[in-house]
Design a protein around this motif. Structure first.
Motif, PDB file in Angstrom:
ATOM      1  N   LEU A   4      13.851 -14.613 106.181  1.00  0.00           N
ATOM      2  CA  LEU A   4      12.560 -14.240 105.609  1.00  0.00           C
ATOM      3  C   LEU A   4      11.572 -14.111 106.757  1.00  0.00           C
ATOM      4  CD1 LEU A   4      14.093 -16.117 103.390  1.00  0.00           C
ATOM      5  CD2 LEU A   4      11.889 -16.083 102.226  1.00  0.00           C
ATOM      6  N   GLU A   5      10.868 -12.988 106.791  1.00  0.00           N
ATOM      7  CA  GLU A   5       9.946 -12.721 107.886  1.00  0.00           C
ATOM      8  C   GLU A   5       8.577 -12.341 107.335  1.00  0.00           C
ATOM      9  OE1 GLU A   5       9.715  -9.931 111.930  1.00  0.00           O
ATOM     10  OE2 GLU A   5      11.509  -9.901 110.668  1.00  0.00           O
ATOM     11  N   HIS A   6       7.592 -13.231 107.557  1.00  0.00           N
ATOM     12  CA  HIS A   6       6.198 -13.003 107.150  1.00  0.00           C
ATOM     13  C   HIS A   6       6.088 -12.633 105.665  1.00  0.00           C
ATOM     14  CE1 HIS A   6       5.252 -13.290 111.358  1.00  0.00           C
ATOM     15  NE2 HIS A   6       5.972 -12.225 111.662  1.00  0.00           N
ATOM     16  N   ILE A   7       6.774 -13.423 104.829  1.00  0.00           N
ATOM     17  CA  ILE A   7       6.762 -13.163 103.389  1.00  0.00           C
ATOM     18  C   ILE A   7       5.491 -13.735 102.759  1.00  0.00           C
ATOM     19  CG2 ILE A   7       7.856 -13.761 101.177  1.00  0.00           C
ATOM     20  CD1 ILE A   7       9.444 -11.693 102.640  1.00  0.00           C
ATOM     21  N   SER A   8       4.818 -12.910 101.966  1.00  0.00           N
ATOM     22  CA  SER A   8       3.705 -13.349 101.125  1.00  0.00           C
ATOM     23  C   SER A   8       3.994 -12.892  99.699  1.00  0.00           C
ATOM     24  CB  SER A   8       2.380 -12.753 101.603  1.00  0.00           C
ATOM     25  OG  SER A   8       2.064 -13.207 102.908  1.00  0.00           O
ATOM     26  N   ILE A   9       3.735 -13.754  98.730  1.00  0.00           N
ATOM     27  CA  ILE A   9       4.050 -13.453  97.331  1.00  0.00           C
ATOM     28  C   ILE A   9       2.768 -13.449  96.514  1.00  0.00           C
ATOM     29  CG2 ILE A   9       5.240 -14.322  95.269  1.00  0.00           C
ATOM     30  CD1 ILE A   9       7.466 -15.305  97.062  1.00  0.00           C
ATOM     31  N   ILE A  58      12.583 -18.778  95.986  1.00  0.00           N
ATOM     32  CA  ILE A  58      13.974 -18.829  95.534  1.00  0.00           C
ATOM     33  C   ILE A  58      14.328 -17.581  94.726  1.00  0.00           C
ATOM     34  CG2 ILE A  58      15.477 -19.987  93.855  1.00  0.00           C
ATOM     35  CD1 ILE A  58      14.406 -22.644  94.920  1.00  0.00           C
ATOM     36  N   LYS A  59      13.457 -17.205  93.802  1.00  0.00           N
ATOM     37  CA  LYS A  59      13.725 -16.018  92.973  1.00  0.00           C
ATOM     38  C   LYS A  59      13.826 -14.756  93.826  1.00  0.00           C
ATOM     39  CE  LYS A  59      11.526 -17.917  88.830  1.00  0.00           C
ATOM     40  NZ  LYS A  59      10.352 -17.851  87.912  1.00  0.00           N
ATOM     41  N   LEU A  60      13.001 -14.684  94.866  1.00  0.00           N
ATOM     42  CA  LEU A  60      13.057 -13.534  95.765  1.00  0.00           C
ATOM     43  C   LEU A  60      14.413 -13.463  96.458  1.00  0.00           C
ATOM     44  CD1 LEU A  60      11.449 -11.188  97.086  1.00  0.00           C
ATOM     45  CD2 LEU A  60      10.758 -12.816  98.864  1.00  0.00           C
ATOM     46  N   ILE A  61      14.901 -14.592  96.952  1.00  0.00           N
ATOM     47  CA  ILE A  61      16.202 -14.626  97.635  1.00  0.00           C
ATOM     48  C   ILE A  61      17.324 -14.284  96.657  1.00  0.00           C
ATOM     49  CG2 ILE A  61      17.842 -16.119  98.861  1.00  0.00           C
ATOM     50  CD1 ILE A  61      15.440 -17.697  99.919  1.00  0.00           C
ATOM     51  N   GLU A  70      12.866  -9.257  90.947  1.00  0.00           N
ATOM     52  CA  GLU A  70      11.739  -8.403  91.319  1.00  0.00           C
ATOM     53  C   GLU A  70      10.480  -9.265  91.446  1.00  0.00           C
ATOM     54  OE1 GLU A  70      11.547  -5.221  92.127  1.00  0.00           O
ATOM     55  OE2 GLU A  70      13.722  -4.975  91.957  1.00  0.00           O
ATOM     56  N   ILE A  71      10.069  -9.519  92.653  1.00  0.00           N
ATOM     57  CA  ILE A  71       8.890 -10.329  92.928  1.00  0.00           C
ATOM     58  C   ILE A  71       7.926  -9.506  93.778  1.00  0.00           C
ATOM     59  CG2 ILE A  71       8.014 -12.427  94.028  1.00  0.00           C
ATOM     60  CD1 ILE A  71       9.661 -13.130  91.648  1.00  0.00           C
ATOM     61  N   ASP A  72       6.652  -9.467  93.377  1.00  0.00           N
ATOM     62  CA  ASP A  72       5.641  -8.718  94.138  1.00  0.00           C
ATOM     63  C   ASP A  72       5.385  -9.452  95.457  1.00  0.00           C
ATOM     64  OD1 ASP A  72       3.666  -7.047  94.970  1.00  0.00           O
ATOM     65  OD2 ASP A  72       2.151  -7.758  93.555  1.00  0.00           O
ATOM     66  N   HIS A  73       5.777  -8.810  96.557  1.00  0.00           N
ATOM     67  CA  HIS A  73       5.655  -9.488  97.852  1.00  0.00           C
ATOM     68  C   HIS A  73       5.446  -8.484  98.979  1.00  0.00           C
ATOM     69  CE1 HIS A  73       9.839  -8.161  98.080  1.00  0.00           C
ATOM     70  NE2 HIS A  73       9.789  -8.375  99.393  1.00  0.00           N
ATOM     71  N   LYS A 127      19.135 -10.064 103.696  1.00  0.00           N
ATOM     72  CA  LYS A 127      20.251 -10.859 103.190  1.00  0.00           C
ATOM     73  C   LYS A 127      21.556 -10.218 103.631  1.00  0.00           C
ATOM     74  CE  LYS A 127      19.776 -11.128  98.742  1.00  0.00           C
ATOM     75  NZ  LYS A 127      20.048 -11.541  97.340  1.00  0.00           N
ATOM     76  N   GLY A 128      22.533 -11.068 103.940  1.00  0.00           N
ATOM     77  CA  GLY A 128      23.835 -10.541 104.328  1.00  0.00           C
ATOM     78  C   GLY A 128      24.485  -9.769 103.188  1.00  0.00           C
ATOM     79  N   SER A 129      25.191  -8.707 103.525  1.00  0.00           N
ATOM     80  CA  SER A 129      25.889  -7.926 102.500  1.00  0.00           C
ATOM     81  C   SER A 129      27.009  -8.766 101.896  1.00  0.00           C
ATOM     82  CB  SER A 129      26.460  -6.641 103.115  1.00  0.00           C
ATOM     83  OG  SER A 129      27.389  -6.958 104.131  1.00  0.00           O
ATOM     84  N   GLN A 130      27.222  -8.595 100.596  1.00  0.00           N
ATOM     85  CA  GLN A 130      28.276  -9.325  99.862  1.00  0.00           C
ATOM     86  C   GLN A 130      28.064 -10.842  99.878  1.00  0.00           C
ATOM     87  OE1 GLN A 130      30.483  -7.306  98.237  1.00  0.00           O
ATOM     88  NE2 GLN A 130      29.234  -5.681  99.176  1.00  0.00           N
ATOM     89  N   LEU A 131      26.815 -11.271 100.091  1.00  0.00           N
ATOM     90  CA  LEU A 131      26.520 -12.706 100.078  1.00  0.00           C
ATOM     91  C   LEU A 131      26.579 -13.218  98.638  1.00  0.00           C
ATOM     92  CD1 LEU A 131      25.532 -15.174 101.805  1.00  0.00           C
ATOM     93  CD2 LEU A 131      23.206 -14.529 101.111  1.00  0.00           C
ATOM     94  N   LYS A 132      27.377 -14.260  98.419  1.00  0.00           N
ATOM     95  CA  LYS A 132      27.523 -14.847  97.076  1.00  0.00           C
ATOM     96  C   LYS A 132      26.727 -16.155  97.007  1.00  0.00           C
ATOM     97  CE  LYS A 132      32.083 -12.856  96.209  1.00  0.00           C
ATOM     98  NZ  LYS A 132      33.511 -13.145  95.870  1.00  0.00           N
TER      99      LYS A 132
END
Length: 492
Positions: free
Chosen positions: A312-317, A352-355, A359-362, A368-373
């Motif tokens: 996460l880089e400079h995230i604002s929600i 958490i919901k963003l990760i 859909e979070i306004d940010h 995120k890594g591809s195929q991350l479970k």
């Protein structure tokens, strides 16, 4: 000082063959600060409801004080907070209301706001203040810490420490240590009261458990020795009995009366030893009666092909015009156990919901890594219903493994036949944790996983995370849990 006397209390729910309580006898001082602990589903809330007179029971409960329950229902949450307080406290006591709210670090302006607009922490503090202002009341405080952030827990525990005359249900060890002087515990076979805080009780319990385990080992050796002796004696008596129909080596007839008498004596001795053996077995059954089984849990996490799972880089929600959090930057790498902390409303669940991909306004960048479970444990358990078999099938997890984990978390087999909606709040949370442990993923994200979870299960989960060291991002306000588990802390 007065006493609450519980005499021969016996209770079972309608349609149940098993008693929740049977012939319980207690004497509780109304000046005590009682911490109430025990595994989920043992009947803590039921016991409080019995004190309130909400269920029929056999036996007697007598007290010179009235009981009040926290949290009490607020019928119309759209009313102002002051009106909610007025339902419990006469208007002439308003100066005391202000004093109590000040002790709880709640600002005066909450009194004019609709009660529903208060945060969970503010609502908790207001309801507690209203209850403690009533005279001749003994408070039954049921899990006030759920959804309280770490700072609020400290404030509330200091407030309770300044009061007396309550039973407090909580699974937060540090919280209990800070505000109780006695522990009321529901064990496997009884209810007991001990003087001291939770740490004192825990130390005494471990010491008693170790003594009982040592006694059990000694008893098992005695039983084996007695069993072997009984077997040898029984064989001797049968061998002697068989000679009644034989002859002596000299060829003369055997004296059957003598041999029969000797065999009878041997048989009597054998029976005596068998009785001693049975007594020893019964003695053993009385040991270990309150040792809690807490088998080790296991977790097998998938290994991701890169060291870094997310960044996460400079995230604002934002929610409309309101900014929840701003300029949040951190990475999640393999083996990290990250505690996401901050006051309620600081944006922890939104991050958490963003990760998770909602859909979070940010603004800012999430990689995120591809195929991350990811496996997720939510705060909310209210939607859980149906049987465990269908739950396992609907979530694509192995039913036998799922139920095995629940057994280790103190589920009885009879629980497997019940609808999940009938479970206690702690048992519902365990269902979500067990599901998460069954899922094959790279990252676990748990949002307040310990709400309502009993102390024994908390320790099991701590040991699991320390032993298997999975990659996990979690929100949790239990300070002792965070101190033991977190390898990184992100403060919002």
């Amino acid at each position: 000082m007065s006493m609450i006397n519980v005499t021969n209390l016996t209770f079972a729910y309608d349609g149940s063959f098993d008693n929740i309580f049977e012939n319980v006898n207690l004497r509780l001082d109304t000046d005590w600060k009682l911490g109430f602990t025990g595994r989920n589903g043992r009947g803590k809330t039921t016991f409080l409801q019995l004190l309130l007179g909400n269920y029929e029971y056999s036996g007697s409960i007598s007290a010179s004080v009235s009981f009040d329950y926290f949290p009490f229902p607020v019928k119309d949450k759209k009313r102002s907070t002051l009106e909610v307080i007025n339902d419990r406290v006469p208007e002439e006591y308003h100066w005391q209301v202000m004093r109590e709210l000040s002790l709880l670090q709640v600002s005066e302006d909450v009194l004019d706001r609709p009660f529903e607009t208060l945060s969970n922490g503010e609502q908790t503090k207001v309801l507690l203040a209203a209850l403690f202002l009533q005279d001749n009341r003994f408070l039954l405080i049921d899990e006030p810490t759920n959804h309280l952030d770490r700072e609020a827990r400290q404030i509330v525990s200091e407030y309770l420490n300044s009061k007396s005359g309550f039973i407090l249900v909580s699974h937060d060890r540090a919280f209990l240590d800070n505000c109780v002087d006695h522990i009321l515990s529901i064990n496997k076979t009884d209810i007991e009261v001990q003087k001291g805080n939770f740490s004192d009780w825990w130390e005494n319990k471990n010491r008693r458990d170790q003594y009982e385990l040592a006694e059990n080992e000694r008893l098992k050796k005695d039983i084996k020795r007695l069993s072997d002796a009984a077997k040898r004696t029984n064989n001797w008596s049968h061998e002697v009995e068989k000679t009644k129909n034989g002859t002596r080596n000299s060829g003369s007839k055997v004296d059957k009366g003598y041999v029969g008498h000797k065999a009878a004596k041997m048989m009597k001795r054998s029976k005596s030893i068998e009785q001693r053996q049975q007594s020893a077995i019964e003695e053993k059954a009385n040991l270990l009666k309150n040792i809690e089984s807490a088998d080790s849990l296991k977790l097998s996490q998938l290994v991701y092909h890169k060291r870094q799972l997310a960044e996460l880089e400079h995230i604002s929600i934002h929610y409309g015009e309101k900014r929840v959090c701003s300029d949040i930057s951190f990475t999640i790498e393999q083996g990290d156990r990250i505690a996401l902390s901050g006051k309620n409303g600081s944006g922890k669940s939104s991050i958490i919901k963003l990760i998770l991909g909602e859909e979070i306004d940010h603004t800012g960048t999430l990689r995120k890594g591809s195929q991350l479970k990811i496996s997720y444990v939510s705060q909310d358990t209210s939607y859980l219903q149906g049987n465990l078999k269908d739950f396992a099938r609907n979530h694509g997890i192995d039913e036998s493994l799922f139920k095995s984990i629940l057994r280790k978390l103190d589920f009885s087999r009879v629980q497997f036949e019940k609808d999940i909606s009938s479970y206690s709040a702690g048992q519902k949370k365990k269902v979500l944790i067990a599901k998460s442990l069954c899922e094959k993923v790279h990252l676990h994200i748990w949002d307040e996983p310990l709400n309502y979870i009993d102390i024994f299960s908390r320790i099991q989960i701590e040991e699991l995370l320390l032993e298997h060291a999975p990659t996990i991002l979690f929100v949790e306000h239990d300070s002792e849990f965070c101190d033991k588990i977190a390898t990184k802390r992100i403060e919002l």
